[in-house]
Design a protein around this motif. Structure first.
Motif, short mmCIF file in Angstrom:
data_model
loop_
_atom_site.label_atom_id
_atom_site.label_comp_id
_atom_site.label_asym_id
_atom_site.label_seq_id
_atom_site.Cartn_x
_atom_site.Cartn_y
_atom_site.Cartn_z
N ALA A 46 4.14 2.45 -7.14
CA ALA A 46 4.41 2.12 -5.72
C ALA A 46 4.86 3.20 -4.97
N ARG A 47 4.62 3.27 -3.66
CA ARG A 47 5.07 4.47 -2.67
C ARG A 47 6.21 3.66 -2.11
N GLU A 48 6.82 4.44 -1.05
CA GLU A 48 7.86 3.79 -0.32
C GLU A 48 7.35 2.49 0.38
N GLY A 49 7.88 1.54 0.48
CA GLY A 49 7.45 0.24 1.02
C GLY A 49 7.06 -0.76 0.05
N GLY A 50 6.77 -0.24 -1.11
CA GLY A 50 6.28 -1.19 -2.24
C GLY A 50 5.03 -1.28 -2.40
N GLY A 51 4.13 -0.80 -1.57
CA GLY A 51 2.27 -0.84 -1.93
C GLY A 51 2.09 0.23 -2.89
N LEU A 52 1.01 -0.28 -3.78
CA LEU A 52 0.35 0.83 -4.79
C LEU A 52 0.06 1.86 -4.03
N SER A 53 0.23 3.22 -4.69
CA SER A 53 -0.06 4.50 -4.10
C SER A 53 -1.47 4.82 -4.05
N GLY A 54 -1.92 5.43 -3.05
CA GLY A 54 -3.42 5.70 -2.84
C GLY A 54 -3.81 6.74 -3.98
N GLN A 55 -3.15 7.63 -4.33
CA GLN A 55 -3.10 8.50 -5.60
C GLN A 55 -3.52 7.75 -6.80
N ALA A 56 -2.88 6.46 -6.87
CA ALA A 56 -3.12 5.70 -8.32
C ALA A 56 -4.62 5.07 -8.14
N LEU A 57 -5.03 4.42 -6.79
CA LEU A 57 -6.18 4.14 -6.75
C LEU A 57 -7.19 4.97 -6.83
N MET A 58 -7.03 6.19 -6.26
CA MET A 58 -8.18 7.28 -6.39
C MET A 58 -8.50 7.39 -7.72
N ALA A 59 -7.42 7.84 -8.43
CA ALA A 59 -7.68 8.09 -9.95
C ALA A 59 -8.08 6.96 -10.69
N ALA A 60 -7.97 5.56 -10.44
CA ALA A 60 -8.32 4.63 -10.99
C ALA A 60 -10.06 4.64 -10.61
N ALA A 61 -10.37 4.71 -9.40
CA ALA A 61 -11.70 4.73 -8.81
C ALA A 61 -12.63 6.01 -9.79
N ASP A 62 -11.74 7.18 -10.05
CA ASP A 62 -12.60 8.14 -10.48
C ASP A 62 -12.65 7.89 -12.04
N THR A 63 -11.74 7.27 -12.58
CA THR A 63 -11.84 7.00 -13.91
C THR A 63 -12.92 5.98 -14.18
N ALA A 64 -13.01 4.94 -13.40
CA ALA A 64 -14.09 3.84 -13.53
C ALA A 64 -15.31 4.30 -13.33
N SER A 65 -15.49 5.53 -12.57
CA SER A 65 -16.70 5.81 -12.64
C SER A 65 -17.40 6.61 -13.74
N VAL A 66 -16.39 7.49 -14.46
CA VAL A 66 -16.91 8.05 -15.59
C VAL A 66 -17.29 6.68 -16.69
N ILE A 67 -16.57 5.73 -16.76
CA ILE A 67 -17.03 4.57 -17.68
C ILE A 67 -18.32 4.11 -17.15
N ALA A 68 -18.54 3.88 -16.00
CA ALA A 68 -19.70 3.27 -15.48
C ALA A 68 -21.07 4.37 -15.82
N VAL A 69 -20.74 5.44 -15.56
CA VAL A 69 -21.80 6.53 -15.97
C VAL A 69 -21.97 6.54 -17.34
N SER A 70 -20.98 6.60 -18.47
CA SER A 70 -21.06 6.53 -19.84
C SER A 70 -21.93 5.24 -19.97
N ALA A 71 -21.39 3.97 -19.47
CA ALA A 71 -22.25 2.67 -19.80
C ALA A 71 -23.74 2.77 -19.56
#
Length: 136
Positions: A46-71
């Motif tokens: 979480a970032r200041e204010g308690g929301g999930l950080s954009g960096q974590a969301l971007m890393a999750a999207a990038d990682t999910a892309s690798v798994i989808a391409v692998s599938a």
């Protein structure tokens, strides 16, 4: 031939940096041209204010892309992110995020993906990303 979730989780364990693994991502679903990963809520992301950080969301999207391409390719192979664009639409606080990555075009040397990140139990996305991958 698509990947099982166990095979996809093994790709996560074997091919990603420790800081990506520290996100706690797990594969919830795989299909012919898609993957769904779960990003568990953590106050450490979480970032200041308690929301999930954009960096974590971007890393999750990038990682999910690798798994989808692998599938889509029937297994993991060398690939690299060429481009990623992310828009953030609403804050996520105290909820896991489901990361839906779908291959929209798979060529011999390049893949295009569309990723929707939605807080569990919500209908509206928290973020949307597109990625382009170069394939070896």
């Amino acid at each position: 031939m698509t990947l099982t979730t166990a095979e996809a989780d093994k790709i996560l364990a074997d091919n990603f940096a420790p800081w990506v693994q520290a996100l706690g991502l797990s594969v919830a679903e795989t299909g012919e041209r898609h993957a769904v990963l779960r990003l568990p809520w953590s106050g450490q992301l979480a970032r200041e204010g308690g929301g999930l950080s954009g960096q974590a969301l971007m890393a999750a999207a990038d990682t999910a892309s690798v798994i989808a391409v692998s599938a889509a390719r029937g297994g993991f192979g060398p690939m690299t992110t060429v481009q990623q664009s992310t828009t953030f639409q609403r804050a996520v606080t105290g909820q896991d995020v489901l990361v839906h990555a779908r291959v929209t075009k798979l060529g011999r040397r390049i893949a295009f993906l569309d990723i929707t990140l939605t807080a569990e139990g919500e209908e509206e996305p928290a973020a949307h990303a597109t990625t382009v991958y170069a394939l070896a």
